[in-house]
Design a protein around this motif. Structure first.
Motif, PDB file in Angstrom:
ATOM      1  N   UNK A  36       0.725  -1.443   0.044  1.00 17.17           N
ATOM      2  CA  UNK A  36       0.357   0.112   0.152  1.00 17.17           C
ATOM      3  C   UNK A  36       0.953   0.828   0.376  1.00 17.17           C
ATOM      4  N   UNK A  37       1.855   1.230   0.947  1.00 16.11           N
ATOM      5  CA  UNK A  37       2.810   2.547   0.550  1.00 16.11           C
ATOM      6  C   UNK A  37       3.546   2.594  -0.309  1.00 16.11           C
ATOM      7  N   UNK A  38       3.723   1.021  -0.925  1.00 22.16           N
ATOM      8  CA  UNK A  38       3.978   1.394  -2.395  1.00 22.16           C
ATOM      9  C   UNK A  38       3.612   2.122  -3.591  1.00 22.16           C
ATOM     10  N   UNK A  39       2.269   1.521  -3.476  1.00 18.79           N
ATOM     11  CA  UNK A  39       1.201   2.073  -4.078  1.00 18.79           C
ATOM     12  C   UNK A  39       0.618   3.264  -4.201  1.00 18.79           C
ATOM     13  N   UNK A  40       1.223   4.547  -2.805  1.00 20.85           N
ATOM     14  CA  UNK A  40       0.753   5.582  -2.634  1.00 20.85           C
ATOM     15  C   UNK A  40       2.834   7.008  -3.028  1.00 20.85           C
ATOM     16  N   UNK A  41       3.570   5.903  -2.618  1.00 24.02           N
ATOM     17  CA  UNK A  41       4.055   6.233  -3.162  1.00 24.02           C
ATOM     18  C   UNK A  41       4.668   6.337  -5.202  1.00 24.02           C
TER      19      UNK A  41
END
Length: 211
Positions: A36-41
């Motif tokens: 999820x953090x990767x997607x947000x980045x």
């Protein structure tokens, strides 16, 4: 006798202490948070589609995103359970992705029925599949790396669902980034390639996860 007891004590002291395997839900939680953090980045770098406010007015677009995220969650949890020989006594949860896929197909069917008149097809085609693959590489790599540390005997299915989980992140990013409302295009160049990536995972699982 003293020598034998001394030898036993020495072997006991030198024995490597094994760390218990983490709970599969904890493993999947770490994957979900990281992805999820990767997607947000990625979205911060690429930006959202310019017409995102208009797109979310279409209820089927929102439901499609929710169902796609549900596939990501279900495949992540299932992959973590498949990393254990006994599925951690949660066989029903391990096969939850089947239910999510049925739900997703229903959502796509209704979205296709509501697409009348059909939205125009974009000028590009296979570029979308390439983008999904590229975005999926990093989450796929760290999931396989984590699985290698565990003891899955369901290596084919674990590999397939691991790549499907990673591909769903790529598909989510593309739906939020690409200005496109054609369900036909989305099915052909987003979701069919996503399934194909999952099938590749069955083969990669046997190569990299078998022990």
């Amino acid at each position: 006798m003293d020598n034998i007891e001394q030898l036993i004590r020495t072997l006991t002291d030198d024995a490597t202490k094994l760390q218990p395997a983490p709970h599969p839900f904890l493993v999947s939680f770490k994957w979900i948070v990281a992805a999820s953090a990767y997607l947000a980045m990625i979205l911060m770098i690429s930006g959202l589609r310019p017409d995102i406010l208009q797109a979310i007015e279409n209820p089927w677009f929102v439901v499609e995103l929710v169902a796609l995220f549900g596939i990501f969650l279900a495949t992540s949890v299932s992959t973590s359970l498949l990393a254990f020989p006994d599925l951690h006594q949660k066989r029903f949860i391990a096969f939850a992705p089947l239910l999510m896929f049925v739900l997703f197909l229903v959502v796509i069917f209704f979205a296709w029925s509501a697409d009348h008149p059909p939205a125009s097809l974009p000028d590009h085609t296979y570029e979308c599949a390439y983008c999904i693959i590229l975005v999926s590489l990093l989450p796929a790599a760290w999931t396989f790396y984590s699985l290698r540390k565990l003891a899955s005997i369901h290596y084919r299915l674990a590999g397939g669902l691991a790549l499907l989980s990673a591909a769903s992140i790529g598909a989510l990013w593309l739906r939020l980034y690409e200005v496109n409302d054609s369900i036909i295009h989305v099915v052909e160049w987003h979701y069919l390639p996503m399934l194909f990536i999952g099938f590749i995972g069955l083969w990669l699982g046997e190569i990299f996860l078998k022990w």
